[in-house]
Write a protein that holds these residues in place. Structure first.
Motif, mmCIF file in Angstrom:
data_model
loop_
_atom_site.group_PDB
_atom_site.id
_atom_site.type_symbol
_atom_site.label_atom_id
_atom_site.label_comp_id
_atom_site.label_asym_id
_atom_site.label_seq_id
_atom_site.Cartn_x
_atom_site.Cartn_y
_atom_site.Cartn_z
ATOM 1 N N THR A 1 6.490 -13.893 -4.953
ATOM 2 C CA THR A 1 5.441 -14.192 -5.928
ATOM 3 C C THR A 1 4.089 -13.708 -5.418
ATOM 4 N N LEU A 2 3.544 -14.397 -4.430
ATOM 5 C CA LEU A 2 2.246 -14.015 -3.872
ATOM 6 C C LEU A 2 2.303 -12.624 -3.258
ATOM 7 N N GLY A 3 3.379 -12.337 -2.545
ATOM 8 C CA GLY A 3 3.511 -11.022 -1.922
ATOM 9 C C GLY A 3 3.512 -9.904 -2.939
ATOM 10 N N VAL A 4 4.187 -10.109 -4.066
ATOM 11 C CA VAL A 4 4.233 -9.094 -5.124
ATOM 12 C C VAL A 4 2.872 -8.942 -5.795
ATOM 13 N N ILE B 1 -0.909 -1.873 -6.742
ATOM 14 C CA ILE B 1 -0.839 -1.609 -8.178
ATOM 15 C C ILE B 1 -1.012 -2.891 -8.972
ATOM 16 N N ASN B 2 -0.251 -3.930 -8.618
ATOM 17 C CA ASN B 2 -0.329 -5.197 -9.347
ATOM 18 C C ASN B 2 -1.695 -5.850 -9.203
ATOM 19 N N PHE B 3 -2.209 -5.876 -7.972
ATOM 20 C CA PHE B 3 -3.479 -6.537 -7.709
ATOM 21 C C PHE B 3 -4.629 -5.839 -8.428
ATOM 22 N N LEU B 4 -4.691 -4.531 -8.338
ATOM 23 C CA LEU B 4 -5.814 -3.805 -8.931
ATOM 24 C C LEU B 4 -5.748 -3.789 -10.460
ATOM 25 N N ILE B 5 -4.544 -3.732 -11.001
ATOM 26 C CA ILE B 5 -4.420 -3.849 -12.458
ATOM 27 C C ILE B 5 -4.869 -5.238 -12.902
ATOM 28 N N GLY B 6 -4.506 -6.254 -12.135
ATOM 29 C CA GLY B 6 -4.948 -7.614 -12.450
ATOM 30 C C GLY B 6 -6.458 -7.741 -12.394
ATOM 31 N N VAL B 7 -7.073 -7.134 -11.382
ATOM 32 C CA VAL B 7 -8.537 -7.160 -11.278
ATOM 33 C C VAL B 7 -9.164 -6.455 -12.470
ATOM 34 N N GLY B 8 -8.583 -5.320 -12.869
ATOM 35 C CA GLY B 8 -9.105 -4.585 -14.019
ATOM 36 C C GLY B 8 -8.997 -5.380 -15.313
ATOM 37 N N LEU B 9 -7.859 -6.052 -15.499
ATOM 38 C CA LEU B 9 -7.685 -6.869 -16.702
ATOM 39 C C LEU B 9 -8.670 -8.033 -16.732
ATOM 40 N N LEU B 10 -8.870 -8.651 -15.560
ATOM 41 C CA LEU B 10 -9.852 -9.737 -15.488
ATOM 42 C C LEU B 10 -11.233 -9.213 -15.840
ATOM 43 N N LEU C 1 -10.542 2.044 -6.923
ATOM 44 C CA LEU C 1 -9.566 1.753 -5.881
ATOM 45 C C LEU C 1 -8.167 2.239 -6.256
ATOM 46 N N LEU C 2 -7.829 2.179 -7.542
ATOM 47 C CA LEU C 2 -6.549 2.733 -7.994
ATOM 48 C C LEU C 2 -6.525 4.244 -7.762
ATOM 49 N N ALA C 3 -7.644 4.898 -8.044
ATOM 50 C CA ALA C 3 -7.713 6.350 -7.837
ATOM 51 C C ALA C 3 -7.584 6.699 -6.355
ATOM 52 N N ILE C 4 -8.232 5.911 -5.511
ATOM 53 C CA ILE C 4 -8.132 6.147 -4.068
ATOM 54 C C ILE C 4 -6.684 5.958 -3.609
ATOM 55 N N SER C 5 -6.051 4.895 -4.068
ATOM 56 C CA SER C 5 -4.661 4.626 -3.691
ATOM 57 C C SER C 5 -3.720 5.710 -4.195
ATOM 58 N N ALA C 6 -4.034 6.280 -5.363
ATOM 59 C CA ALA C 6 -3.139 7.242 -5.992
ATOM 60 C C ALA C 6 -3.289 8.653 -5.452
ATOM 61 N N PHE C 7 -4.519 9.078 -5.198
ATOM 62 C CA PHE C 7 -4.740 10.491 -4.904
ATOM 63 C C PHE C 7 -5.184 10.794 -3.471
ATOM 64 N N SER C 8 -5.699 9.808 -2.758
ATOM 65 C CA SER C 8 -6.176 10.054 -1.393
ATOM 66 C C SER C 8 -5.019 9.974 -0.396
ATOM 67 N N ARG D 1 3.511 5.413 -2.211
ATOM 68 C CA ARG D 1 3.352 5.364 -0.761
ATOM 69 C C ARG D 1 2.460 4.207 -0.343
ATOM 70 N N THR D 2 1.350 4.032 -1.050
ATOM 71 C CA THR D 2 0.428 2.954 -0.706
ATOM 72 C C THR D 2 1.070 1.594 -0.911
ATOM 73 N N ASP D 3 1.815 1.438 -1.987
ATOM 74 C CA ASP D 3 2.493 0.170 -2.259
ATOM 75 C C ASP D 3 3.525 -0.145 -1.174
ATOM 76 N N ILE D 4 4.326 0.853 -0.802
ATOM 77 C CA ILE D 4 5.340 0.657 0.232
ATOM 78 C C ILE D 4 4.688 0.238 1.544
ATOM 79 N N ALA D 5 3.606 0.927 1.901
ATOM 80 C CA ALA D 5 2.931 0.642 3.170
ATOM 81 C C ALA D 5 2.304 -0.746 3.174
ATOM 82 N N ILE D 6 1.594 -1.091 2.105
ATOM 83 C CA ILE D 6 0.951 -2.402 2.038
ATOM 84 C C ILE D 6 1.991 -3.511 2.077
#
Length: 265
Positions: free
Chosen positions: A8-11, A16-25, A48-55, A237-242
């Motif tokens: 739950t908390l870990g997911v 992706i989940n956290f930043l989408i949640g921040v954006g929705l808020l 931050l999503l762009a950094i996670s996706a393209f950097s 990649r970022t999701d797997i690493a985090i």
């Protein structure tokens, strides 16, 4: 409780989940008197999503995990057996289609099958149940045996463990199933980025294993300067690493492993 929190908390803490949640808020707050805060949250989530996706962020986070253990040295001689961690077979899709459906980390199965052919006397223990918080009776291990047989491995050599829900249980239950004898050498086959946490948990369970890392995501230091042309690849990649770094922190903080980043003894 630890398993429930990890699912739950870990997911929720995954990028992706956290930043989408921040954006929705932030979007919701735009319609309130906190619109200024909402705009900031919305902009921050997009950036931050762009950094996670393209950097190269995902590469930077994965590199120290994958480099922690060197490739296995075959010069040491033939192993007595190998432990193959699950996460390759989608149990629910396998039930739906009546056969093993491999969706991720296929290298774990492929490398184990290659090792089995190379060392015909080595035992194979596949450990993998269901990682889902709410699950049916579908278990990954139920399809592993037939999958290995289809790759030319004799059924008599394969033992499956279907109760484990996470890596800690993989270690504990695999030890019980394998019943390693003093002096035996067992390989641990799992993804390179997952190896530090896995080895730490197997050590804690009292099961001495030799790391056999597979499923590499980083080619070398040169990848640390690579930008992703496809955002989904970078996010993955970022999701797997985090996820892995969160797991290491959680297991160390709760005393389930003895080091923050387990490495070679």
């Amino acid at each position: 409780m630890f398993f429930i929190l990890s699912k739950t908390l870990g997911v929720l803490l995954l990028p992706i989940n956290f930043l989408i949640g921040v954006g929705l808020l932030g979007a919701i707050l735009l319609a309130t008197r906190l619109a200024r805060l909402g705009r900031r949250l919305l902009i921050a989530s997009i950036v931050l999503l762009a950094i996670s996706a393209f950097s190269p962020l995902g590469y930077w986070l994965l590199y120290p995990l994958e480099q922690r253990f060197p490739p296995w040295d075959a010069a040491r001689g033939e192993p007595d057996g190998m432990i193959v961690l699950g996460a390759s077979i989608d149990s629910d899709l396998s039930v739906a289609h009546g056969g093993a459906v491999v969706r991720s980390t296929p290298d774990r199965v492929i490398a184990a099958a290659a090792l089995a052919h190379r060392y015909p006397n080595a035992r194979i223990v596949f450990t993998g149940g269901s990682p889902n918080l709410i699950s049916n009776d579908a278990r990954e291990a139920d399809y592993a045996g037939a999958l290995f047989e289809s790759l030319g491995i004799a059924k008599a050599r394969i033992t499956v463990e279907r109760r484990s829900r996470n890596t800690q249980e993989n270690a504990e239950f695999a030890k019980a199933v394998a019943a390693p004898k003093p002096g035996e050498r067992w390989l641990l086959v799992t993804s390179a980025f997952h190896m530090p946490r896995s080895v730490g948990l197997f050590r804690k369970a009292g099961f001495a294993v030799e790391p056999y890392p597979v499923d590499w995501r980083v080619g070398g230091r040169s990848d640390l300067l690579l930008f992703s042309a496809v955002g989904l690849d970078g996010l993955a990649r970022t999701d797997i690493a985090i996820r892995e770094w969160i797991g290491l922190f959680a297991y160390r903080a709760t005393g389930k492993i003895d080091a923050w980043l387990p490495g070679p003894e």
